[in-house]
Scaffold this active site. Structure first.
Site, mmCIF file in Angstrom:
data_model
loop_
_atom_site.group_PDB
_atom_site.id
_atom_site.type_symbol
_atom_site.label_atom_id
_atom_site.label_comp_id
_atom_site.label_asym_id
_atom_site.label_seq_id
_atom_site.Cartn_x
_atom_site.Cartn_y
_atom_site.Cartn_z
ATOM 1 N N ARG A 98 -14.379 -42.583 -26.004
ATOM 2 C CA ARG A 98 -14.775 -42.627 -27.428
ATOM 3 C C ARG A 98 -14.643 -44.048 -27.972
ATOM 4 O O ARG A 98 -15.368 -44.439 -28.875
ATOM 5 C CB ARG A 98 -13.875 -41.711 -28.271
ATOM 6 C CG ARG A 98 -14.047 -40.224 -28.002
ATOM 7 C CD ARG A 98 -13.344 -39.425 -29.091
ATOM 8 N NE ARG A 98 -13.140 -38.035 -28.731
ATOM 9 C CZ ARG A 98 -14.044 -37.072 -28.886
ATOM 10 N NH1 ARG A 98 -15.224 -37.355 -29.353
ATOM 11 N NH2 ARG A 98 -13.780 -35.830 -28.549
ATOM 12 N N LEU A 140 -25.189 -27.894 -35.917
ATOM 13 C CA LEU A 140 -25.557 -28.303 -37.268
ATOM 14 C C LEU A 140 -26.121 -27.137 -38.081
ATOM 15 O O LEU A 140 -25.829 -26.993 -39.270
ATOM 16 C CB LEU A 140 -26.603 -29.409 -37.161
ATOM 17 C CG LEU A 140 -26.597 -30.410 -38.276
ATOM 18 C CD1 LEU A 140 -25.206 -30.964 -38.488
ATOM 19 C CD2 LEU A 140 -27.546 -31.539 -37.933
ATOM 20 N N ASP A 186 -28.354 -32.339 -30.784
ATOM 21 C CA ASP A 186 -28.918 -32.031 -29.479
ATOM 22 C C ASP A 186 -29.736 -30.737 -29.616
ATOM 23 O O ASP A 186 -30.874 -30.772 -30.050
ATOM 24 C CB ASP A 186 -27.719 -31.844 -28.542
ATOM 25 C CG ASP A 186 -28.019 -32.270 -27.145
ATOM 26 O OD1 ASP A 186 -29.146 -32.084 -26.713
ATOM 27 O OD2 ASP A 186 -27.117 -32.802 -26.467
ATOM 28 N N SER A 187 -29.123 -29.591 -29.321
ATOM 29 C CA SER A 187 -29.825 -28.317 -29.532
ATOM 30 C C SER A 187 -30.010 -28.056 -31.030
ATOM 31 O O SER A 187 -30.925 -27.347 -31.441
ATOM 32 C CB SER A 187 -29.042 -27.161 -28.907
ATOM 33 O OG SER A 187 -27.854 -26.924 -29.632
HETATM 34 P P1 5GP Z 1 -25.767 -29.317 -30.446
HETATM 35 O O1 5GP Z 1 -25.103 -28.147 -31.096
HETATM 36 O O2 5GP Z 1 -26.726 -30.054 -31.323
HETATM 37 O O3 5GP Z 1 -26.396 -28.937 -29.116
HETATM 38 O O4 5GP Z 1 -24.607 -30.294 -29.977
HETATM 39 C C1 5GP Z 1 -24.050 -31.225 -30.791
HETATM 40 C C2 5GP Z 1 -22.712 -31.662 -30.244
HETATM 41 O O5 5GP Z 1 -22.687 -31.701 -28.800
HETATM 42 C C3 5GP Z 1 -22.463 -33.093 -30.681
HETATM 43 O O6 5GP Z 1 -21.790 -33.117 -31.923
HETATM 44 C C4 5GP Z 1 -21.622 -33.630 -29.547
HETATM 45 O O7 5GP Z 1 -20.276 -33.339 -29.767
HETATM 46 C C5 5GP Z 1 -22.090 -32.878 -28.327
HETATM 47 N N1 5GP Z 1 -23.106 -33.663 -27.585
HETATM 48 C C6 5GP Z 1 -24.416 -33.400 -27.505
HETATM 49 N N2 5GP Z 1 -25.049 -34.340 -26.750
HETATM 50 C C7 5GP Z 1 -24.110 -35.218 -26.368
HETATM 51 C C8 5GP Z 1 -24.138 -36.444 -25.583
HETATM 52 O O8 5GP Z 1 -25.167 -36.937 -25.084
HETATM 53 N N3 5GP Z 1 -22.939 -37.062 -25.410
HETATM 54 C C9 5GP Z 1 -21.768 -36.590 -25.928
HETATM 55 N N4 5GP Z 1 -20.658 -37.279 -25.677
HETATM 56 N N5 5GP Z 1 -21.709 -35.451 -26.673
HETATM 57 C C10 5GP Z 1 -22.866 -34.783 -26.892
#
Ligand code: 5GP
Length: 168
Positions: free
Chosen positions: A158, A101, A96-97
């Protein structure tokens, strides 16, 4: 809590895509004995199905990250294997952001991994804050919140076979 809405990705479409990803990874990682480092909890169905479809010899390990009291990301449960000298394939459910990662790639490099690449089932590029290369992407999705196939809302849903759109 609301019920999940429309299906975004059906079970069969997910399975077919994972099969194609496995073929690609098999070619790229032949004789490299990679470790599939799986970010819990959301990625565990994906990692299991990908692993089962792969022919290339590989191991699996897991890690969990959490925010500490100051809001900083920390590795909560580290992998049990020694990553030094290993080819690490990070398995994510959704990027997402990209902040999670980004932090984990850095952590894995510090462990002395020989290479680190990313494999995510879903990519939501609209919300990206940090740019990082993703070698394997299952599906690029629009900016919606999704549940199912490992992805949760408050730890529920899930177990759904399809990936659904969820509106809080
Ligand atoms: P990031 O650090 O890339 O913003 O977020 C990644 C984590 O946020 C993912 O591993 C997941 O756990 C959660 N996440 C982000 N977007 C979604 C979504 O649309 N649905 C769900 N269930 N979790 C999300």
């Amino acid at each position: 809590m609301n019920e999940p809405k429309d299906i975004l990705l059906e079970k069969q479409v997910i399975e077919e895509r994972i099969d194609a990803l496995a073929r690609q990874i098999d070619q790229d990682y032949k004789d490299k004995n990679p470790v599939l480092l799986t970010l819990l909890k959301g990625s565990f169905y994906f990692a299991a199905d990908l692993s089962k479809q792969m022919q290339a010899t590989h191991s699996i390990d897991f890690l969990t990250v959490a925010h500490d009291s100051t809001g900083m990301l920390k590795v909560r449960y580290p992998p049990t294997s020694n990553l030094k000298g290993r080819h690490v394939l990070l398995i994510e459910d959704i990027v997402d952001s990209g902040l999670t990662l980004h932090y984990i790639v850095d952590y894995v490099k510090k462990q002395g991994a020989k290479s680190v690449t990313v494999c995510t089932l879903l990519d939501n590029p609209v919300r990206r804050l940090v740019n990082l290369p993703i070698s394997y992407i299952g599906f690029t999705i629009p900016d919606v919140y999704v549940v199912g196939y490992g992805l949760d809302v408050n730890e529920y849903y899930r177990n759904l076979s399809d990936i659904h759109i969820y509106e809080p």
